[in-house]
Design a protein around this motif. Structure first.
Motif, PDB file in Angstrom:
ATOM      1  N   TYR A 113       3.841  -4.257   5.403  1.00 53.01           N
ATOM      2  CA  TYR A 113       3.485  -2.843   5.236  1.00 53.01           C
ATOM      3  C   TYR A 113       3.167  -2.527   3.773  1.00 53.01           C
ATOM      4  O   TYR A 113       2.170  -1.849   3.480  1.00 53.01           O
ATOM      5  N   VAL A 114       3.990  -3.026   2.846  1.00 48.81           N
ATOM      6  CA  VAL A 114       3.768  -2.751   1.427  1.00 48.81           C
ATOM      7  C   VAL A 114       2.440  -3.348   0.967  1.00 48.81           C
ATOM      8  O   VAL A 114       1.683  -2.714   0.219  1.00 48.81           O
ATOM      9  N   ASN A 115       2.124  -4.555   1.425  1.00 50.69           N
ATOM     10  CA  ASN A 115       0.846  -5.168   1.056  1.00 50.69           C
ATOM     11  C   ASN A 115      -0.336  -4.385   1.615  1.00 50.69           C
ATOM     12  O   ASN A 115      -1.363  -4.232   0.949  1.00 50.69           O
ATOM     13  N   LEU A 116      -0.171  -3.881   2.852  1.00 49.48           N
ATOM     14  CA  LEU A 116      -1.228  -3.059   3.449  1.00 49.48           C
ATOM     15  C   LEU A 116      -1.388  -1.759   2.673  1.00 49.48           C
ATOM     16  O   LEU A 116      -2.523  -1.313   2.413  1.00 49.48           O
ATOM     17  N   PHE A 117      -0.278  -1.145   2.293  1.00 53.04           N
ATOM     18  CA  PHE A 117      -0.316   0.093   1.508  1.00 53.04           C
ATOM     19  C   PHE A 117      -1.031  -0.153   0.179  1.00 53.04           C
ATOM     20  O   PHE A 117      -1.847   0.663  -0.272  1.00 53.04           O
ATOM     21  N   TYR A 118      -0.753  -1.279  -0.431  1.00 55.37           N
ATOM     22  CA  TYR A 118      -1.378  -1.664  -1.696  1.00 55.37           C
ATOM     23  C   TYR A 118      -2.892  -1.789  -1.536  1.00 55.37           C
ATOM     24  O   TYR A 118      -3.674  -1.303  -2.371  1.00 55.37           O
ATOM     25  N   ASP A 119      -3.323  -2.422  -0.448  1.00 52.58           N
ATOM     26  CA  ASP A 119      -4.755  -2.630  -0.213  1.00 52.58           C
ATOM     27  C   ASP A 119      -5.465  -1.323   0.134  1.00 52.58           C
ATOM     28  O   ASP A 119      -6.527  -1.012  -0.430  1.00 52.58           O
ATOM     29  N   VAL A 120      -4.905  -0.562   1.067  1.00 55.41           N
ATOM     30  CA  VAL A 120      -5.548   0.669   1.541  1.00 55.41           C
ATOM     31  C   VAL A 120      -5.706   1.680   0.414  1.00 55.41           C
ATOM     32  O   VAL A 120      -6.732   2.371   0.308  1.00 55.41           O
ATOM     33  N   ASN A 121      -4.714   1.761  -0.447  1.00 52.83           N
ATOM     34  CA  ASN A 121      -4.750   2.732  -1.546  1.00 52.83           C
ATOM     35  C   ASN A 121      -5.382   2.172  -2.814  1.00 52.83           C
ATOM     36  O   ASN A 121      -5.363   2.830  -3.854  1.00 52.83           O
ATOM     37  N   ARG A 122      -5.931   0.978  -2.716  1.00 58.22           N
ATOM     38  CA  ARG A 122      -6.678   0.343  -3.808  1.00 58.22           C
ATOM     39  C   ARG A 122      -5.871   0.329  -5.108  1.00 58.22           C
ATOM     40  O   ARG A 122      -6.373   0.650  -6.195  1.00 58.22           O
ATOM     41  N   LEU A 123      -4.625  -0.044  -4.987  1.00 56.17           N
ATOM     42  CA  LEU A 123      -3.755  -0.092  -6.154  1.00 56.17           C
ATOM     43  C   LEU A 123      -4.004  -1.319  -7.014  1.00 56.17           C
ATOM     44  O   LEU A 123      -3.376  -1.491  -8.057  1.00 56.17           O
ATOM     45  N   ASP A 124      -4.934  -2.164  -6.574  1.00 55.84           N
ATOM     46  CA  ASP A 124      -5.271  -3.332  -7.381  1.00 55.84           C
ATOM     47  C   ASP A 124      -5.957  -2.939  -8.688  1.00 55.84           C
ATOM     48  O   ASP A 124      -6.120  -3.777  -9.583  1.00 55.84           O
ATOM     49  N   SER A 125      -6.331  -1.682  -8.827  1.00 57.18           N
ATOM     50  CA  SER A 125      -6.926  -1.207 -10.076  1.00 57.18           C
ATOM     51  C   SER A 125      -5.867  -1.012 -11.157  1.00 57.18           C
ATOM     52  O   SER A 125      -6.207  -0.770 -12.321  1.00 57.18           O
ATOM     53  N   TYR A 126      -4.591  -1.093 -10.774  1.00 60.40           N
ATOM     54  CA  TYR A 126      -3.482  -0.982 -11.724  1.00 60.40           C
ATOM     55  C   TYR A 126      -2.805  -2.352 -11.879  1.00 60.40           C
ATOM     56  O   TYR A 126      -2.652  -3.085 -10.904  1.00 60.40           O
ATOM     57  N   LYS A 127      -2.392  -2.655 -13.084  1.00 58.66           N
ATOM     58  CA  LYS A 127      -1.665  -3.899 -13.314  1.00 58.66           C
ATOM     59  C   LYS A 127      -0.296  -3.864 -12.649  1.00 58.66           C
ATOM     60  O   LYS A 127       0.259  -4.913 -12.308  1.00 58.66           O
ATOM     61  N   THR A 128       0.254  -2.665 -12.489  1.00 61.79           N
ATOM     62  CA  THR A 128       1.557  -2.512 -11.825  1.00 61.79           C
ATOM     63  C   THR A 128       1.381  -1.906 -10.432  1.00 61.79           C
ATOM     64  O   THR A 128       2.262  -1.212  -9.935  1.00 61.79           O
ATOM     65  N   GLY A 129       0.257  -2.204  -9.811  1.00 57.44           N
ATOM     66  CA  GLY A 129      -0.029  -1.648  -8.486  1.00 57.44           C
ATOM     67  C   GLY A 129       0.971  -2.075  -7.420  1.00 57.44           C
ATOM     68  O   GLY A 129       1.332  -1.286  -6.541  1.00 57.44           O
ATOM     69  N   LYS A 130       1.436  -3.324  -7.484  1.00 54.86           N
ATOM     70  CA  LYS A 130       2.428  -3.788  -6.513  1.00 54.86           C
ATOM     71  C   LYS A 130       3.730  -2.995  -6.654  1.00 54.86           C
ATOM     72  O   LYS A 130       4.365  -2.621  -5.653  1.00 54.86           O
ATOM     73  N   GLN A 131       4.139  -2.750  -7.900  1.00 60.99           N
ATOM     74  CA  GLN A 131       5.340  -1.956  -8.127  1.00 60.99           C
ATOM     75  C   GLN A 131       5.148  -0.531  -7.616  1.00 60.99           C
ATOM     76  O   GLN A 131       6.082   0.067  -7.046  1.00 60.99           O
ATOM     77  N   MET A 132       3.949   0.019  -7.801  1.00 61.29           N
ATOM     78  CA  MET A 132       3.667   1.375  -7.311  1.00 61.29           C
ATOM     79  C   MET A 132       3.810   1.437  -5.794  1.00 61.29           C
ATOM     80  O   MET A 132       4.365   2.391  -5.243  1.00 61.29           O
ATOM     81  N   ALA A 133       3.308   0.417  -5.130  1.00 62.75           N
ATOM     82  CA  ALA A 133       3.403   0.376  -3.666  1.00 62.75           C
ATOM     83  C   ALA A 133       4.871   0.303  -3.229  1.00 62.75           C
ATOM     84  O   ALA A 133       5.282   0.979  -2.273  1.00 62.75           O
ATOM     85  N   LEU A 134       5.658  -0.520  -3.908  1.00 62.97           N
ATOM     86  CA  LEU A 134       7.079  -0.625  -3.588  1.00 62.97           C
ATOM     87  C   LEU A 134       7.812   0.689  -3.850  1.00 62.97           C
ATOM     88  O   LEU A 134       8.659   1.112  -3.060  1.00 62.97           O
ATOM     89  N   ASN A 135       7.474   1.335  -4.957  1.00 62.49           N
ATOM     90  CA  ASN A 135       8.114   2.613  -5.282  1.00 62.49           C
ATOM     91  C   ASN A 135       7.839   3.646  -4.202  1.00 62.49           C
ATOM     92  O   ASN A 135       8.738   4.398  -3.790  1.00 62.49           O
ATOM     93  N   GLU A 136       6.596   3.709  -3.755  1.00 61.81           N
ATOM     94  CA  GLU A 136       6.249   4.662  -2.698  1.00 61.81           C
ATOM     95  C   GLU A 136       7.030   4.351  -1.426  1.00 61.81           C
ATOM     96  O   GLU A 136       7.538   5.260  -0.756  1.00 61.81           O
ATOM     97  N   TYR A 137       7.111   3.072  -1.088  1.00 60.00           N
ATOM     98  CA  TYR A 137       7.838   2.689   0.129  1.00 60.00           C
ATOM     99  C   TYR A 137       9.308   3.084   0.041  1.00 60.00           C
ATOM    100  O   TYR A 137       9.895   3.573   1.019  1.00 60.00           O
ATOM    101  N   PHE A 138       9.908   2.886  -1.121  1.00 55.19           N
ATOM    102  CA  PHE A 138      11.329   3.196  -1.283  1.00 55.19           C
ATOM    103  C   PHE A 138      11.592   4.706  -1.359  1.00 55.19           C
ATOM    104  O   PHE A 138      12.589   5.189  -0.817  1.00 55.19           O
ATOM    105  N   PHE A 139      10.695   5.442  -2.015  1.00 49.94           N
ATOM    106  CA  PHE A 139      11.029   6.807  -2.405  1.00 49.94           C
ATOM    107  C   PHE A 139      10.463   7.907  -1.511  1.00 49.94           C
ATOM    108  O   PHE A 139      10.942   9.036  -1.558  1.00 49.94           O
ATOM    109  N   ARG A 140       9.451   7.607  -0.721  1.00 46.30           N
ATOM    110  CA  ARG A 140       8.810   8.666   0.058  1.00 46.30           C
ATOM    111  C   ARG A 140       8.762   8.301   1.542  1.00 46.30           C
ATOM    112  O   ARG A 140       8.733   7.127   1.894  1.00 46.30           O
ATOM    113  N   PRO A 141       8.733   9.311   2.408  1.00 48.10           N
ATOM    114  CA  PRO A 141       8.712   9.023   3.855  1.00 48.10           C
ATOM    115  C   PRO A 141       7.328   8.572   4.326  1.00 48.10           C
ATOM    116  O   PRO A 141       6.332   9.262   4.113  1.00 48.10           O
TER     117      PRO A 141
END
Length: 344
Positions: free
Chosen positions: A79-107
């Motif tokens: 799910y986190v990898n899919l969230f990372y891809d769908v939201n195009r977080l690869d444009s950030y160097k810390t995009g993987k961390q952003m995806a994890l933060n969203e998964y942990f902190f928001r519904p």
């Protein structure tokens, strides 16, 4: 009568079955050996596996690696990898961390619309069960403590390829990673999983009453390598053993000593080692009638060395004032969680 009793035992439990029966201590020895092989390079280093082993040993084998651990972690990683891809977080160097933060902190649907929060119910209990701070419990309940939440985050980070580290503060741990996208004024992001906040370095040092020397030698506020993280988990294995059997002994001594070979600035491991040696000295003196022989002198020297090495970590000694401040912060964090984080 003894012969009859032995015949009955062997008839009901054949020798090959008796040989397979494990004691509760055997599970800890198995976990120790596997973690030790990881640290020595004889087996693949795995933080996920080391965390599982410590919990598995405490449950005396009643925890399945696949169904109780890997399956849910694998689902989350997808799910986190899919969230990372769908939201195009690869444009950030810390995009993987952003995806994890969203998964942990928001519904989100991926976390059943239930963010991961602090377990306030057990915080106020005097008789908290040791297993309530296990990662396997977080996987089931989506709540945990300042230990289990960062450990779970670190496991998921390793599985998704996010470059993060565990870091320690007195009686506490949190997540650190480099702010490669320059989103904050500091070089490192200090992520507090219990309150869903990014905390500045000065605040952590002040709040936990950490001296500069403890930071300089690497005791606190220092990103741990993966091998140091597994070594830290081995110290947790020793502590879980102590909690389960209510004793320090040779196992906790060897376990903490092995841990310290790879992470020597861990004050918790030095404390476990020192208390283990104290117990070993007492038991040996009882056998010798309190005659201090060469072996007693050897153990006493080891205990004195542990005290010196513990002092060299510059650990923060918890005071009543610090404990009261922690309680008040927990109350404030609980209010913040209920008002800001949990879905209405």
């Amino acid at each position: 009568m003894k012969a009859i009793a032995l015949f009955i035992i062997l008839f009901i439990f054949p020798l090959h079955i008796i040989a397979q029966i494990k004691t509760a201590e055997d599970y800890y020895m198995t976990a120790f050996n596997e973690m030790s092989d990881m640290l020595a390079g004889r087996d693949s280093l795995s933080i996920k596996r080391s965390v599982y082993l410590a919990e598995w040993a405490y449950f005396e084998g009643n925890l399945d690696y696949k169904t109780d651990f890997c399956d849910e972690i694998g689902r989350i990683v997808k799910y986190v990898n899919l969230f990372y891809d769908v939201n195009r977080l690869d444009s950030y160097k810390t995009g993987k961390q952003m995806a994890l933060n969203e998964y942990f902190f928001r519904p989100y649907s991926g976390n059943q619309y239930k963010p991961y929060t602090y377990d306030f119910e057990t915080f106020y209990m005097d008789d908290r069960l040791w297993e309530w701070q296990f990662v396997s419990n977080v996987l089931k309940t989506h709540s945990g403590q300042c230990r289990s939440l960062p450990w779970m985050y670190k496991i998921l980070a390793n599985e998704t390829g996010a470059d993060v580290s565990l870091a320690q503060a007195p009686g506490h741990c949190y997540i650190m990673y480099r702010d490669e996208d320059n989103l904050t004024p500091e070089d490192w992001i200090n992520l507090e999983l219990t309150t869903h906040q990014m905390q500045p370095e000065w605040w952590i040092k002040q709040d936990f009453e950490i001296c500069d020397s403890a930071v300089q030698v690497g005791t606190y506020m220092t990103p741990l390598t993966d091998i140091q993280t597994v070594a830290c988990q081995m110290a947790e294995l020793a502590l879980g053993y102590k909690v389960k059997f209510n004793r320090y002994d040779e196992f906790t001594f060897y376990c903490s000593s092995r841990s310290l070979e790879f992470y020597p600035m861990n004050p918790n491991a030095w404390i476990i080692r020192g208390k283990s040696l104290e117990r070993m000295i007492q038991e040996h003196l009882l056998k010798t009638g309190y005659f201090i022989d060469d072996y007693a002198v050897y153990l006493i020297d080891l205990m004195n060395d542990s005290k010196i090495r513990l002092d060299a970590t510059y650990m923060t000694v918890e005071t009543e004032e610090i404990r009261e401040r922690r309680k008040q912060q927990a109350i404030e964090a609980q209010k913040y969680t209920q008002e800001k984080l949990l879905p209405k």
